[in-house]
Design a protein around this motif. Structure first.
Motif, PDB file in Angstrom:
ATOM      1  N   MET A   1      -0.440  -8.121   3.629  1.00  0.00           N
ATOM      2  CA  MET A   1      -0.004  -7.285   2.530  1.00  0.00           C
ATOM      3  C   MET A   1      -1.152  -7.039   1.548  1.00  0.00           C
ATOM      4  SD  MET A   1       2.315  -5.537   1.229  1.00  0.00           S
ATOM      5  CE  MET A   1       3.921  -5.540   0.561  1.00  0.00           C
ATOM      6  N   LYS A   2      -1.960  -8.079   1.311  1.00  0.00           N
ATOM      7  CA  LYS A   2      -3.070  -7.940   0.369  1.00  0.00           C
ATOM      8  C   LYS A   2      -4.082  -6.918   0.869  1.00  0.00           C
ATOM      9  CE  LYS A   2      -6.545 -10.732  -2.018  1.00  0.00           C
ATOM     10  NZ  LYS A   2      -7.077 -12.090  -2.198  1.00  0.00           N
ATOM     11  N   VAL A   3      -4.406  -6.969   2.157  1.00  0.00           N
ATOM     12  CA  VAL A   3      -5.384  -6.033   2.717  1.00  0.00           C
ATOM     13  C   VAL A   3      -4.843  -4.609   2.621  1.00  0.00           C
ATOM     14  CG1 VAL A   3      -6.544  -5.303   4.836  1.00  0.00           C
ATOM     15  CG2 VAL A   3      -6.479  -7.717   4.217  1.00  0.00           C
ATOM     16  N   ALA A   4      -3.589  -4.410   2.962  1.00  0.00           N
ATOM     17  CA  ALA A   4      -2.993  -3.071   2.882  1.00  0.00           C
ATOM     18  C   ALA A   4      -2.981  -2.571   1.436  1.00  0.00           C
ATOM     19  CB  ALA A   4      -1.577  -3.092   3.449  1.00  0.00           C
ATOM     20  N   ARG A   5      -2.638  -3.463   0.499  1.00  0.00           N
ATOM     21  CA  ARG A   5      -2.613  -3.087  -0.917  1.00  0.00           C
ATOM     22  C   ARG A   5      -4.011  -2.722  -1.402  1.00  0.00           C
ATOM     23  NH1 ARG A   5      -0.823  -7.580  -2.883  1.00  0.00           N
ATOM     24  NH2 ARG A   5      -2.821  -8.340  -3.596  1.00  0.00           N
ATOM     25  N   GLN A   6      -4.997  -3.522  -1.026  1.00  0.00           N
ATOM     26  CA  GLN A   6      -6.356  -3.234  -1.463  1.00  0.00           C
ATOM     27  C   GLN A   6      -6.908  -1.985  -0.781  1.00  0.00           C
ATOM     28  OE1 GLN A   6      -8.575  -6.936  -1.226  1.00  0.00           O
ATOM     29  NE2 GLN A   6      -7.682  -7.649  -3.150  1.00  0.00           N
ATOM     30  N   ASP A  22      -2.607  -0.265 -15.774  1.00  0.00           N
ATOM     31  CA  ASP A  22      -1.229   0.239 -15.766  1.00  0.00           C
ATOM     32  C   ASP A  22      -1.098   1.479 -14.885  1.00  0.00           C
ATOM     33  OD1 ASP A  22      -0.247  -1.767 -17.416  1.00  0.00           O
ATOM     34  OD2 ASP A  22      -0.534  -0.589 -19.250  1.00  0.00           O
ATOM     35  N   GLU A  23      -2.072   2.399 -14.987  1.00  0.00           N
ATOM     36  CA  GLU A  23      -2.051   3.591 -14.138  1.00  0.00           C
ATOM     37  C   GLU A  23      -2.134   3.204 -12.670  1.00  0.00           C
ATOM     38  OE1 GLU A  23      -4.784   6.860 -15.123  1.00  0.00           O
ATOM     39  OE2 GLU A  23      -4.930   5.985 -17.128  1.00  0.00           O
ATOM     40  N   LEU A  24      -3.003   2.248 -12.369  1.00  0.00           N
ATOM     41  CA  LEU A  24      -3.161   1.801 -10.988  1.00  0.00           C
ATOM     42  C   LEU A  24      -1.882   1.146 -10.486  1.00  0.00           C
ATOM     43  CD1 LEU A  24      -4.951   1.563  -8.514  1.00  0.00           C
ATOM     44  CD2 LEU A  24      -5.981  -0.478  -9.524  1.00  0.00           C
ATOM     45  N   ALA A  25      -1.281   0.302 -11.303  1.00  0.00           N
ATOM     46  CA  ALA A  25      -0.025  -0.359 -10.914  1.00  0.00           C
ATOM     47  C   ALA A  25       1.067   0.678 -10.666  1.00  0.00           C
ATOM     48  CB  ALA A  25       0.406  -1.346 -11.996  1.00  0.00           C
ATOM     49  N   LYS A  26       1.138   1.696 -11.519  1.00  0.00           N
ATOM     50  CA  LYS A  26       2.148   2.746 -11.357  1.00  0.00           C
ATOM     51  C   LYS A  26       1.938   3.495 -10.040  1.00  0.00           C
ATOM     52  CE  LYS A  26       3.957   6.931 -13.446  1.00  0.00           C
ATOM     53  NZ  LYS A  26       3.658   8.069 -14.258  1.00  0.00           N
ATOM     54  N   GLN A  27       0.682   3.852  -9.739  1.00  0.00           N
ATOM     55  CA  GLN A  27       0.378   4.551  -8.489  1.00  0.00           C
ATOM     56  C   GLN A  27       0.728   3.681  -7.273  1.00  0.00           C
ATOM     57  OE1 GLN A  27      -0.774   7.615  -7.820  1.00  0.00           O
ATOM     58  NE2 GLN A  27      -1.145   8.339  -9.891  1.00  0.00           N
ATOM     59  N   LEU A  28       0.413   2.387  -7.370  1.00  0.00           N
ATOM     60  CA  LEU A  28       0.742   1.481  -6.265  1.00  0.00           C
ATOM     61  C   LEU A  28       2.251   1.395  -6.060  1.00  0.00           C
ATOM     62  CD1 LEU A  28      -1.860  -1.359  -6.872  1.00  0.00           C
ATOM     63  CD2 LEU A  28      -1.719   0.104  -4.846  1.00  0.00           C
ATOM     64  N   LYS A  29       3.004   1.303  -7.169  1.00  0.00           N
ATOM     65  CA  LYS A  29       4.467   1.236  -7.069  1.00  0.00           C
ATOM     66  C   LYS A  29       5.025   2.504  -6.442  1.00  0.00           C
ATOM     67  CE  LYS A  29       5.004  -2.068 -10.795  1.00  0.00           C
ATOM     68  NZ  LYS A  29       5.338  -2.295 -12.205  1.00  0.00           N
ATOM     69  N   GLU A  30       4.462   3.662  -6.813  1.00  0.00           N
ATOM     70  CA  GLU A  30       4.903   4.929  -6.230  1.00  0.00           C
ATOM     71  C   GLU A  30       4.563   5.010  -4.740  1.00  0.00           C
ATOM     72  OE1 GLU A  30       3.175   8.018  -8.651  1.00  0.00           O
ATOM     73  OE2 GLU A  30       4.486   7.550 -10.359  1.00  0.00           O
ATOM     74  N   GLY A  32       4.857   2.401  -2.791  1.00  0.00           N
ATOM     75  CA  GLY A  32       5.667   1.397  -2.096  1.00  0.00           C
ATOM     76  C   GLY A  32       5.197  -0.037  -2.222  1.00  0.00           C
ATOM     77  N   PHE A  33       4.202  -0.296  -3.075  1.00  0.00           N
ATOM     78  CA  PHE A  33       3.720  -1.655  -3.285  1.00  0.00           C
ATOM     79  C   PHE A  33       4.308  -2.185  -4.581  1.00  0.00           C
ATOM     80  CE2 PHE A  33       0.537   0.297  -0.600  1.00  0.00           C
ATOM     81  CZ  PHE A  33       0.253  -0.692   0.316  1.00  0.00           C
ATOM     82  N   HIS A  34       5.038  -3.267  -4.501  1.00  0.00           N
ATOM     83  CA  HIS A  34       5.630  -3.864  -5.684  1.00  0.00           C
ATOM     84  C   HIS A  34       4.632  -4.864  -6.256  1.00  0.00           C
ATOM     85  CE1 HIS A  34       9.336  -1.859  -4.753  1.00  0.00           C
ATOM     86  NE2 HIS A  34       9.251  -2.319  -3.509  1.00  0.00           N
ATOM     87  N   VAL A  35       3.983  -4.477  -7.351  1.00  0.00           N
ATOM     88  CA  VAL A  35       2.915  -5.286  -7.931  1.00  0.00           C
ATOM     89  C   VAL A  35       3.175  -5.533  -9.410  1.00  0.00           C
ATOM     90  CG1 VAL A  35       1.146  -4.456  -6.326  1.00  0.00           C
ATOM     91  CG2 VAL A  35       1.515  -3.238  -8.469  1.00  0.00           C
ATOM     92  N   THR A  36       2.571  -6.598  -9.884  1.00  0.00           N
ATOM     93  CA  THR A  36       2.561  -6.868 -11.318  1.00  0.00           C
ATOM     94  C   THR A  36       1.179  -6.519 -11.849  1.00  0.00           C
ATOM     95  OG1 THR A  36       1.780  -9.130 -11.052  1.00  0.00           O
ATOM     96  CG2 THR A  36       4.179  -8.799 -10.997  1.00  0.00           C
ATOM     97  N   GLN A  37       1.067  -6.459 -13.155  1.00  0.00           N
ATOM     98  CA  GLN A  37      -0.232  -6.196 -13.772  1.00  0.00           C
ATOM     99  C   GLN A  37      -1.211  -7.299 -13.415  1.00  0.00           C
ATOM    100  OE1 GLN A  37      -1.792  -7.914 -16.557  1.00  0.00           O
ATOM    101  NE2 GLN A  37      -3.531  -6.518 -16.395  1.00  0.00           N
TER     102      GLN A  37
END
Length: 150
Positions: A1-6, A22-30, A32-37
């Motif tokens: 999951m980490k490799v795919a997220r990165q 925050d912008e990066l986290a929002k883009q990741l969530k959009e 399909g990656f559920h991430v925290t700051q």
């Protein structure tokens, strides 16, 4: 999951002017990656991303390069290494096969290398076509890619 997220982070910062975590986290969530700051912060540190001034005058995340300007961070090389399945060539085209969804991240790494023999690359979902300037250099470029995979 980490490799795919990165890998997705590399794709996002290549294609978007992302200025904040925050912008990066929002883009990741959009995507399909559920991430925290905190996760985004660790990824930025782990991947050694830096902020640079974009052409529009905004700051944006980008991969760190050494003083020579052509070395990728170890993390970006790892994303390339872990994404690529095979490398072949025909004429002046190198064909790189990746796992599904990995071509964009691997192509970001290729573009970041700024090798003078590489004219450019085109990425799909799991395939990258890399145009080589001089057909006589294709084997050398393929060997460089294979060294990155080791």
């Amino acid at each position: 999951m980490k490799v795919a997220r990165q890998a997705k982070i590399l794709e996002l910062i290549e294609n978007e002017e992302i200025e904040t975590q925050d912008e990066l986290a929002k883009q990741l969530k959009e995507s399909g990656f559920h991430v925290t700051q905190a996760t985004v912060s660790r990824d930025i540190k782990d991947m050694r991303l830096i902020k640079i001034m974009s052409k529009s005058g905004r700051h944006r995340y980008a991969p760190f390069r050494d003083a020579g300007g052509n070395q990728l961070s170890e993390r970006i090389v790892n994303v390339f290494r872990e994404s690529v399945v095979s490398i072949d060539y025909s004429g002046n085209l190198v064909v790189i096969k990746t796992f599904s969804g990995g071509a964009m991240a691997a192509s970001v790494a290729i573009d970041s290398m700024e090798w003078s023999d590489v004219v450019g690359c085109l990425a799909g979902d799991d395939t990258i076509f890399v145009a080589i300037r001089n057909q006589d250099k294709v084997v050398d470029v393929v060997e460089k890619f294979k060294k990155l995979m080791k």
